[in-house]
Design a protein around this motif. Structure first.
Motif, PDB file in Angstrom:
ATOM      1  N   GLY A   1      12.289   7.692  18.755  1.00 61.11           N
ATOM      2  CA  GLY A   1      11.807   8.083  17.512  1.00 61.11           C
ATOM      3  C   GLY A   1      11.770   6.908  16.368  1.00 61.11           C
ATOM      4  O   GLY A   1      12.064   7.235  15.260  1.00 61.11           O
ATOM      5  N   TRP A   2      11.585   5.707  16.748  1.00 62.48           N
ATOM      6  CA  TRP A   2      11.525   4.554  15.939  1.00 62.48           C
ATOM      7  C   TRP A   2      10.225   4.261  15.542  1.00 62.48           C
ATOM      8  O   TRP A   2       9.197   4.891  16.223  1.00 62.48           O
ATOM      9  CB  TRP A   2      12.266   3.328  16.669  1.00 62.48           C
ATOM     10  CG  TRP A   2      13.489   3.342  17.203  1.00 62.48           C
ATOM     11  CD1 TRP A   2      14.494   4.503  16.602  1.00 62.48           C
ATOM     12  CD2 TRP A   2      14.141   2.594  17.978  1.00 62.48           C
ATOM     13  NE1 TRP A   2      15.898   4.126  17.363  1.00 62.48           N
ATOM     14  CE2 TRP A   2      15.638   3.121  18.004  1.00 62.48           C
ATOM     15  CE3 TRP A   2      13.780   1.711  18.866  1.00 62.48           C
ATOM     16  CZ2 TRP A   2      16.450   2.573  18.842  1.00 62.48           C
ATOM     17  CZ3 TRP A   2      14.747   0.811  19.819  1.00 62.48           C
ATOM     18  CH2 TRP A   2      16.065   1.364  19.866  1.00 62.48           C
ATOM     19  N   GLN A   3       9.866   3.629  14.481  1.00 55.68           N
ATOM     20  CA  GLN A   3       8.658   3.154  14.006  1.00 55.68           C
ATOM     21  C   GLN A   3       8.285   1.962  14.459  1.00 55.68           C
ATOM     22  O   GLN A   3       8.941   0.841  14.136  1.00 55.68           O
ATOM     23  CB  GLN A   3       8.642   3.461  12.415  1.00 55.68           C
ATOM     24  CG  GLN A   3       7.232   2.999  11.895  1.00 55.68           C
ATOM     25  CD  GLN A   3       6.015   3.849  12.287  1.00 55.68           C
ATOM     26  OE1 GLN A   3       6.018   5.064  12.076  1.00 55.68           O
ATOM     27  NE2 GLN A   3       4.940   3.294  12.572  1.00 55.68           N
ATOM     28  N   VAL A   4       6.962   1.917  14.988  1.00 56.38           N
ATOM     29  CA  VAL A   4       6.366   0.596  15.322  1.00 56.38           C
ATOM     30  C   VAL A   4       5.844  -0.237  14.286  1.00 56.38           C
ATOM     31  O   VAL A   4       5.034   0.424  13.640  1.00 56.38           O
ATOM     32  CB  VAL A   4       5.406   0.408  16.479  1.00 56.38           C
ATOM     33  CG1 VAL A   4       4.757  -0.795  16.658  1.00 56.38           C
ATOM     34  CG2 VAL A   4       6.014   1.103  17.565  1.00 56.38           C
ATOM     35  N   VAL A   5       6.205  -1.283  13.679  1.00 59.36           N
ATOM     36  CA  VAL A   5       5.645  -2.144  12.820  1.00 59.36           C
ATOM     37  C   VAL A   5       5.087  -3.638  13.391  1.00 59.36           C
ATOM     38  O   VAL A   5       5.691  -4.567  13.371  1.00 59.36           O
ATOM     39  CB  VAL A   5       6.499  -2.537  11.594  1.00 59.36           C
ATOM     40  CG1 VAL A   5       5.839  -3.066  10.408  1.00 59.36           C
ATOM     41  CG2 VAL A   5       7.161  -1.097  11.050  1.00 59.36           C
TER      42      VAL A   5
ATOM     43  N   GLY B   1      -5.243   4.865  18.324  1.00 56.14           N
ATOM     44  CA  GLY B   1      -4.374   5.460  17.466  1.00 56.14           C
ATOM     45  C   GLY B   1      -3.269   4.996  16.466  1.00 56.14           C
ATOM     46  O   GLY B   1      -2.567   5.598  15.885  1.00 56.14           O
ATOM     47  N   TYR B   2      -3.370   3.303  16.509  1.00 58.32           N
ATOM     48  CA  TYR B   2      -2.263   2.834  15.833  1.00 58.32           C
ATOM     49  C   TYR B   2      -3.077   1.523  14.813  1.00 58.32           C
ATOM     50  O   TYR B   2      -3.286   0.245  15.585  1.00 58.32           O
ATOM     51  CB  TYR B   2      -1.256   2.139  16.425  1.00 58.32           C
ATOM     52  CG  TYR B   2      -0.362   1.313  15.884  1.00 58.32           C
ATOM     53  CD1 TYR B   2       0.777   1.918  15.331  1.00 58.32           C
ATOM     54  CD2 TYR B   2      -0.292  -0.087  15.838  1.00 58.32           C
ATOM     55  CE1 TYR B   2       1.693   1.237  14.495  1.00 58.32           C
ATOM     56  CE2 TYR B   2       0.636  -0.765  15.203  1.00 58.32           C
ATOM     57  CZ  TYR B   2       1.664  -0.100  14.453  1.00 58.32           C
ATOM     58  OH  TYR B   2       2.684  -0.598  13.741  1.00 58.32           O
TER      59      TYR B   2
ATOM     60  N   ILE C   1      -0.757   0.517  10.118  1.00 59.88           N
ATOM     61  CA  ILE C   1       0.216  -0.460   9.795  1.00 59.88           C
ATOM     62  C   ILE C   1      -0.436  -2.173  10.142  1.00 59.88           C
ATOM     63  O   ILE C   1      -0.042  -2.970   9.375  1.00 59.88           O
ATOM     64  CB  ILE C   1       1.654  -0.396  10.623  1.00 59.88           C
ATOM     65  CG1 ILE C   1       2.077   0.947  10.227  1.00 59.88           C
ATOM     66  CG2 ILE C   1       2.610  -1.712  10.833  1.00 59.88           C
ATOM     67  CD1 ILE C   1       3.411   1.316  10.804  1.00 59.88           C
ATOM     68  N   PRO C   2      -1.131  -2.228  11.055  1.00 60.84           N
ATOM     69  CA  PRO C   2      -1.734  -3.544  11.297  1.00 60.84           C
ATOM     70  C   PRO C   2      -2.575  -3.970  10.214  1.00 60.84           C
ATOM     71  O   PRO C   2      -2.810  -4.979   9.661  1.00 60.84           O
ATOM     72  CB  PRO C   2      -2.605  -3.471  12.585  1.00 60.84           C
ATOM     73  CG  PRO C   2      -1.809  -2.547  13.424  1.00 60.84           C
ATOM     74  CD  PRO C   2      -1.363  -1.465  12.450  1.00 60.84           C
ATOM     75  N   ARG C   3      -3.269  -2.908   9.405  1.00 61.24           N
ATOM     76  CA  ARG C   3      -4.072  -2.907   8.303  1.00 61.24           C
ATOM     77  C   ARG C   3      -3.340  -3.607   7.382  1.00 61.24           C
ATOM     78  O   ARG C   3      -3.588  -4.681   6.569  1.00 61.24           O
ATOM     79  CB  ARG C   3      -4.964  -1.837   8.108  1.00 61.24           C
ATOM     80  CG  ARG C   3      -5.905  -1.960   6.915  1.00 61.24           C
ATOM     81  CD  ARG C   3      -5.984  -0.750   6.275  1.00 61.24           C
ATOM     82  NE  ARG C   3      -5.031   0.061   5.833  1.00 61.24           N
ATOM     83  CZ  ARG C   3      -4.718   1.302   5.725  1.00 61.24           C
ATOM     84  NH1 ARG C   3      -5.673   1.991   5.862  1.00 61.24           N
ATOM     85  NH2 ARG C   3      -3.520   1.799   5.393  1.00 61.24           N
TER      86      ARG C   3
END
Length: 405
Positions: free
Chosen positions: A182-186, A193-194, A197-199
């Motif tokens: 349940g962590w957030q990938v940064v 689908g992701y 954040i890279p933007r």
């Protein structure tokens, strides 16, 4: 290897791209970053290197030095903090960005965990930003990341997870852990689908271009100070962040963009050949650790395909030689500490000038005015000393002596 990109256009910046990355949003990110104590308050230096320009037979070589952006030693200090702040604001839109970076909401975020894979610099930037805002941070490192780089990340309080394999496998492992815990990938690379954040990471990088525009007195929709900009490859995030800003600001009068990457990590060049995001064909194991990426960021590619004029690869030996060139300096050139990935643009410039036909094709002649970006300093000091033949402190000592003349 060098190819001209047949899909590059000279036109105003497209509205669909502006909806994703824009000058206005970049300036907002820059304003937020100016309040973070993790980076310098002012712009990084834009050095003129007239001796180098004379040797290469061009009118001007300027180098934007990101090695002094922050104690983290690289441009990655611009991307991860902005991405983290914008992600937290999605969850808590009433919070103040400056208060976040000052740690005034740490109690609220103490159970929030972010995770990312890294070759070193992005993980260090994310770990530092997470410590500032007060959340937890987990960093996944692959087998080629040096112990020096691991220690530099861990000192910011991040939990380190080591895996076998390369960078792309560490990206996959980070995504698995995030889903399970349940962590957030940064991350600074996008995948299906992701993209948000890279933007945001790329938008933070655009601070570099915003500073260059100010430092050179550039005028919107007019040709700028530089005819050519050499940019590091990797997954494409840095190149997309800077090229998009320059493209929107200068419009059809934008400079020519040349993207440079390691020969064994040629995902962007392969993407240009295929006309779509592609994988590298080599081992992806390069001395240029920050550029040793096997898969193109699909989001970054949306910006690079229509505006990058040339894609090229360089050998590790060319990067090492470029490190030594900058470290040596000259009678009129300041000695500069530049890391393995930081010199890719210079290595590409030297290789292109050595190929008369290619240089002629790209207009890289005696009238060319070239911008390089030193994206990192000696972020792995032992590696730097081994490659350059002297420690970074010795180069900085010569730098001080040069300035004192």
């Amino acid at each position: 290897m060098l190819i001209a990109n047949p899909r590059a256009v000279r036109a105003p910046y497209p509205a669909p791209l502006q909806a994703l990355l824009s000058v206005a949003r970049a300036r907002e990110s820059r304003q937020w970053l100016s309040q973070w104590d993790g980076i310098a308050r002012g712009a990084t230096p834009l050095y003129e290197l007239p001796d180098l320009a004379a040797r290469l037979g061009v009118a001007r070589v300027s180098l934007k030095d990101e090695s002094v952006r922050s104690p983290l030693g690289s441009f990655k200090a611009l991307g991860a903090p902005i991405a983290l702040v914008r992600q937290i604001l999605r969850l808590h839109p009433d919070l103040d960005p400056a208060a976040l970076l000052a740690g005034r909401h740490a109690a609220l975020l103490q159970d929030y965990t972010v995770i990312s894979a890294t070759d070193g610099n992005h993980g260090r930037g994310l770990a530092a930003a997470a410590r500032s805002v007060g959340c937890r941070c987990v960093i996944v490192l692959h087998a080629q990341v040096s112990p020096e780089r691991e220690q530099a990340i861990a000192q910011h309080g991040a939990l380190i997870v080591r895996i076998e394999g390369n960078y792309d496998e560490s990206v996959t492992q980070a995504a698995r852990l995030a889903a399970a815990q349940g962590w957030q990938v940064v991350s600074d690379t996008s995948y299906e689908g992701y993209e948000d954040i890279p933007r945001d990471v790329m938008q933070g990088y655009a601070t570099i271009a915003a500073e260059v525009v100010e430092q050179t007195g550039a005028v919107a929709d007019q040709p700028g100070a530089f005819t050519h900009v050499f940019l590091q490859g990797g997954v494409g995030g840095l190149a997309a962040g800077l090229a998009s800003f320059f493209w929107e600001f200068h419009g059809a009068q934008r400079p020519s963009f040349i993207v440079v990457e390691p020969a064994q990590a040629d995902c962007l060049l392969q993407s240009a050949l295929a006309g779509r995001p592609a994988r590298a064909t080599g081992s992806v194991d390069s001395v240029m650790a920050g550029l040793a990426c096997g898969e193109t960021s699909p989001l970054a590619w949306r910006f690079l395909q229509p505006c990058v004029d040339g894609f090229m690869t360089i050998a590790d030996a060319a990067a090492v030689q470029a490190m030594r060139v900058l470290a040596a300096g000259g009678a009129r050139d300041l000695p500069i500490v530049a890391g393995e990935s930081g010199v890719a643009g210079l290595a590409g410039l030297q290789a292109l000038r050595a190929d008369a036909a290619a240089a002629r094709h790209f207009g890289l002649d005696g009238h060319a005015r070239v911008l390089l970006v030193n994206t990192e300093g000696a972020t792995a000091p032992a590696v730097y000393e081994q490659l350059v033949g002297e420690p970074a402190w010795a180069v900085r000592a010569r730098q001080a002596a040069w300035r004192a003349r």
